[in-house]
Design an enzyme around this catalytic site. Structure first.
Site, PDB file in Angstrom:
ATOM      1  N   GLN A   1      -4.676  -1.445   9.615  1.00  0.00           N
ATOM      2  CA  GLN A   1      -4.584  -2.771   9.006  1.00  0.00           C
ATOM      3  C   GLN A   1      -5.180  -3.837   9.935  1.00  0.00           C
ATOM      4  O   GLN A   1      -4.807  -3.935  11.093  1.00  0.00           O
ATOM      5  CB  GLN A   1      -3.113  -3.086   8.692  1.00  0.00           C
ATOM      6  CG  GLN A   1      -2.900  -4.395   7.965  1.00  0.00           C
ATOM      7  CD  GLN A   1      -3.499  -4.416   6.555  1.00  0.00           C
ATOM      8  OE1 GLN A   1      -3.384  -3.452   5.797  1.00  0.00           O
ATOM      9  NE2 GLN A   1      -4.161  -5.504   6.220  1.00  0.00           N
TER      10      GLN A   1
ATOM     11  N   ASP B   1     -11.077   2.713   3.957  1.00  0.00           N
ATOM     12  CA  ASP B   1     -11.433   1.302   3.798  1.00  0.00           C
ATOM     13  C   ASP B   1     -12.952   1.150   3.630  1.00  0.00           C
ATOM     14  O   ASP B   1     -13.427   0.105   3.218  1.00  0.00           O
ATOM     15  CB  ASP B   1     -10.999   0.495   5.035  1.00  0.00           C
ATOM     16  CG  ASP B   1      -9.667  -0.213   4.815  1.00  0.00           C
ATOM     17  OD1 ASP B   1      -9.327  -0.478   3.641  1.00  0.00           O
ATOM     18  OD2 ASP B   1      -8.991  -0.527   5.811  1.00  0.00           O
TER      19      ASP B   1
ATOM     20  N   LYS C   1       0.838  -1.200   0.000  1.00  0.00           N
ATOM     21  CA  LYS C   1       0.000   0.000   0.000  1.00  0.00           C
ATOM     22  C   LYS C   1       0.876   1.253   0.000  1.00  0.00           C
ATOM     23  O   LYS C   1       0.612   2.219  -0.723  1.00  0.00           O
ATOM     24  CB  LYS C   1      -0.937  -0.008   1.216  1.00  0.00           C
ATOM     25  CG  LYS C   1      -2.075  -1.010   1.061  1.00  0.00           C
ATOM     26  CD  LYS C   1      -2.830  -1.276   2.345  1.00  0.00           C
ATOM     27  CE  LYS C   1      -3.828  -2.427   2.127  1.00  0.00           C
ATOM     28  NZ  LYS C   1      -4.526  -2.854   3.334  1.00  0.00           N
TER      29      LYS C   1
END
Ligand code: NDP
Length: 282
Positions: free
Chosen positions: A97, A120, A53
């Site tokens: 994460q 997200d 990422k």
């Protein structure tokens, strides 16, 4: 024989576009769009995702802020970091994460993220917007799949779509996005009876299960579009949830694993970050 959807190529194309938009954002607002990536602990798979990422951010001109915290980080400390990032004007997106170490409550942490920075798309506010048909930040994997449908001109209106898997990050948002495009959606899961019969009736199949080859190739109706989200590490390498070799003889379009849905997920994270950045300056 099916056309194989090239997720790498589509992703490359989309990232070029994001890169241009990121550059004009930076020029116009005298700062780059910024993504904060928070990793707690040493889970090796998570460390790889986070590294990818960050690299993707660097390559598209989005600034990444890296927070790698010790596995023993406590609830208060993590919540206080999220609060600090919520208030940081240089941070447009916050990604924590998952999975978090067991002593931390993921839901509590996700709830603490400013919904406008929730790139997200997992915050209940953004989920709720999607449910009511007014999506804001949409979870990246299903967003990437919708992008594939557009690129390959897959007609969704009136089609029978079967989504196998009902997770918050893939199955549920996928079903909602398909429904928004007027597909008739069936959601299947581990308690579904006669899964084969349901898949056999589908024009569009999205498999998000996490079990290699669970969807047999012979279940795929001739001409169906097959999207395989599964990423299963096996002795034979990375495998999807669909028995690809047989399925491709029936499908009209199919994603491979690897090289299908995977690359698009990170691309949509970049897209969401830019979207969030634009909303912060408008
Ligand atoms: P989850 O484990 O959260 O959900 C799996 C779903 O599959 C559940 O709804 C479960 O049903 C269902 N399921 C399990 N067994 C069966 C069965 N025998 N028949 C029908 N349904 C079944 O997984 P995720 O949604 O997070 O991920 C799914 C897969 O996609 C994984 O392989 C993951 O690695 C991959 N993935 C890939 C991404 C990418 O970018 N390519 C991104 C995210 C995920 P129930 O709810 O009843 O338990």
């Amino acid at each position: 024989m099916a056309i194989i959807i090239d997720g790498n190529e589509l992703s490359r194309k989309k990232r070029e576009d994001i890169k241009e938009q990121a550059a004009s954002f930076a020029t116009r607002y005298s700062r780059p769009a910024g993504l904060a990536v928070v990793l707690v602990g040493e889970d090796p798979a998570s460390a790889i995702y986070v590294r990818n990422k960050k690299k993707a951010c660097e390559n598209t001109g989005i600034r990444s802020f890296d927070y790698h915290l010790d596995v023993a980080t406590g609830r208060e400390e993590l919540l206080s970091l999220v609060k600090q990032l919520n208030g940081d004007p240089e941070v447009d997106g916050i990604l924590v994460q998952l999975p978090l170490p067991a002593h931390l409550d993921s839901q509590e942490i996700l709830l603490a993220i400013d919904p406008g920075k929730d790139v997200d798309g997992f915050h209940p506010y953004n989920m709720g917007r999607l449910l009511t048909g007014e999506p804001t930040l949409v979870p990246c994997t299903p967003a990437g799949i919708m992008c594939m449908f557009r690129e390959y001109q897959v007609e969704l209106k009136g089609k029978d779509a079967v989504v196998v898997g009902r997770s918050n990050i893939v199955g549920k948002p996928m079903a909602l996005l398909l429904m928004m495009e007027h597909a008739t959606v069936t959601i299947c899961h581990s308690r579904t009876r006669d899964l084969d019969r349901k898949v056999k009736a589908a024009d569009i199949v999205v498999a998000a299960i996490g079990k290699p080859d669970l969807i047999r190739g012979s279940w795929i109706r001739d001409g169906a579009v097959v999207i395989d989200v599964g990423m299963n590490r096996t002795d034979a390498g990375l495998k999807g949830d669909v028995e690809f070799e047989e399925a491709k003889n029936h499908a009209s379009l199919i994603t491979p694993v690897p090289g299908g849905v995977g690359p698009m997920t990170i691309t949509m994270l970049l897209d969401n970050t830019l979207r969030a950045a634009k909303s912060h300056v408008s």
